[in-house]
Design an enzyme around this catalytic site. Sequence first.
Site: not given
Length: 223
Positions: A7, A9, A170
């Site tokens: 991922d 961001d 995240d």
Amino acid sequence: MRTLVFDLDGTLADTSADLIAAANHCFCALGHGDLLDSRADALTAFHGGRAMLRLGFSRLDVPWSEDDVDAQYPRLLQAYADDIDRHTRLYPGAERAVETLHTLGIATAICTNKPEALAEDLLRRLGVRALFASLVGADTMTTRKPDPAPYLAAVARAGGTAARSALLGDTETDARTARVCGVPLALVTFGPEGRGVERFAPDALLDHFDALPDLAQRLLPEA
């Protein structure tokens, strides 16, 4: 080819301050001032532009609707594109860790819910675009995470197969993506939630990028 999909961001780079600034640009233009805080609202920033706009509007003592969110979203994207890397930085050790993965024969890819053009521009500005064999963004395909198609495309475009891939993320969106794709999942603990991401039951937690090569070897053992 073993493949680790990142991922962007909140996983590879801390983009929260620039995302929050773009949302506040919209609110300031409407005469409301800064409604979001770059630290306190970082988690919302990692859930996307519309999430930030909804949070800001919810703090106003005036009626608002999804039409207001839709009207401001293009303006947020333009403000973000205009100043995409003022505060954004890779998390410590990220670049070195990705380079080490390559020496271990592990390909790397990006699967993000950030629009593709913005993700491409940000990675170029951070000087790491060449480290990733593929990048699939929110608008690369007709669906986005947690739909499996973007993840599977990121793996395939990097020369890998889903059966020999894993996801590093995240958020709950990443957890749901890994689950539907049936691949191992690692979640970082250096984001706004810290070790709170344990509730998503990942296969592993990453506290610092220095530990990523060993973690990747465990998630993606050689055949």
